[in-house]
Design an enzyme around this catalytic site. Sequence first.
Site, PDB file in Angstrom:
ATOM      1  NE  ARG A 189       5.679  45.802  21.089  1.00 46.39           N
ATOM      2  CZ  ARG A 189       5.092  45.876  19.900  1.00 46.39           C
ATOM      3  NH1 ARG A 189       5.669  46.535  18.907  1.00 46.39           N
ATOM      4  NH2 ARG A 189       3.925  45.269  19.682  1.00 46.39           N
ATOM      5  CD  GLN A 218      -0.571  48.406  14.948  1.00 47.26           C
ATOM      6  OE1 GLN A 218      -1.815  48.358  14.995  1.00 47.26           O
ATOM      7  NE2 GLN A 218       0.180  47.788  15.849  1.00 47.26           N
ATOM      8  CG  ASP A 267       5.500  40.634  15.128  1.00 38.45           C
ATOM      9  OD1 ASP A 267       4.474  40.595  14.422  1.00 38.45           O
ATOM     10  OD2 ASP A 267       6.060  41.704  15.460  1.00 38.45           O
ATOM     11  CG  ASN A 271       1.806  39.076  11.594  1.00 40.42           C
ATOM     12  OD1 ASN A 271       2.822  39.761  11.687  1.00 40.42           O
ATOM     13  ND2 ASN A 271       0.782  39.414  10.812  1.00 40.42           N
TER      14      ASN A 271
HETATM   15  C1  LIG Z   1       7.137  43.625   8.993  1.00 45.05           C
HETATM   16  S1  LIG Z   1       6.412  44.105  10.492  1.00 45.05           S
HETATM   17  C2  LIG Z   1       6.075  42.651  11.335  1.00 45.05           C
HETATM   18  C3  LIG Z   1       4.892  42.761  12.283  1.00 45.05           C
HETATM   19  O1  LIG Z   1       5.059  43.753  13.355  1.00 45.05           O
HETATM   20  C4  LIG Z   1       3.768  44.333  13.643  1.00 45.05           C
HETATM   21  O2  LIG Z   1       3.478  44.364  15.024  1.00 45.05           O
HETATM   22  P1  LIG Z   1       3.572  45.773  15.848  1.00 45.05           P
HETATM   23  O3  LIG Z   1       2.858  46.808  15.024  1.00 45.05           O
HETATM   24  O4  LIG Z   1       2.884  45.453  17.171  1.00 45.05           O
HETATM   25  O5  LIG Z   1       5.044  46.032  16.003  1.00 45.05           O
HETATM   26  C5  LIG Z   1       2.803  43.419  12.937  1.00 45.05           C
HETATM   27  O6  LIG Z   1       2.602  42.201  13.659  1.00 45.05           O
HETATM   28  C6  LIG Z   1       3.580  43.162  11.659  1.00 45.05           C
HETATM   29  O7  LIG Z   1       3.033  42.172  10.848  1.00 45.05           O
END
Ligand SMILES: CSC[C@H]1O[C@H](OP(=O)(O)O)[C@H](O)[C@@H]1O
Length: 331
Positions: A86, A190, A231, A241
Amino acid sequence: MGHVGRTIDWADGTVVIVDQCALPAEHRLLRLATVDELIGAIQRLAVRGAPALGAAGALGVALAAHRHGADTAAVHADAGRLATARPTAVNLRWGVERALTKLPGGAEAVLAEALAMLDEDERVNREASAHAARLLLGTCARRPLRLLTHCNTGRLATVDWGTALGVVRHLHAEGELEYVLADETRPLLQGARLTAWELAEEAIPYRLLPDAAAAAAMARGLVDGVVVGADRIAANGDTANKIGTYGLALAAARHGLPFVVVAPSSTVDASLPDGGAIVIEERAPEEVTHVAGNPVAPKDAAVFNPAFDVTPVDLITAVVTEHGVVAGTAR
Ligand SMILES: CSC[C@H]1O[C@H](OP(=O)(O)O)[C@H](O)[C@@H]1O
């Protein structure tokens, strides 16, 4: 049921993860025996969240070294594919590269480094979220706090504890939290599936809302502050993010609310002067055209589905790591 243990770990020569695709219906573990199995889990978001991806990167190198032994070329080949599973979260490549530094010492040395990184992740996220909790208490006049958050940034997005949701845990433990407003976070939900599950497990008061309702909640005076994860953070504090974060920052600015980013320093990419060069992951159209596998849009609908956006630092009150406030208008 309370705390459910680490999101990602090592056991008997395998990487063990909580399968986040199964939550909230089922809490089940997956054992991953090869780097390709781990890459698949990352790409379908069975394991996700920047800090958890850093741990996955490191444990994935341990897995490769465990399987390939002295064939370091094979280990590096696995590591190269893993690091690009990713593109946006800097932590994945960071975890791979940090574990690779121990490869000359053999598989056991790589595993020892990866396991140390798991312990480090929980420690630094507890520290970063404690700094951010104190900042919000010092910034917001109203008590107890009502915080809005986006996506999932809790135990499930890290090895344990969390970043933005770690702030929620600190404040709840201190009796300083009234409730959390949790964005559902389309398209992969999420917030609805993971954040709501985490908060319910620990009886932390929350209300779930459609992403589109966040600005209205601020306009109706239901929010004292916005706290999110990250991120990839550029050197100037511009922050990538989950998609929708930029809109939250705009609404928070409109309503004079603090907008706080919480992340371990491993999420900072100092090689990028600003957010302009951050690669944004584009994901499959089916994530938008289908809900729970059922079509909700015309077949072959054209789709725009970036997984992240970039919030410019002038819309961010504070970017907080384990070192404290490292960027933002509050500096
Ligand atoms: C502390 S998690 C950081 C960040 O990761 C998530 O993305 P994903 O669910 O696509 O991996 C989300 O942007 C969180 O804020």
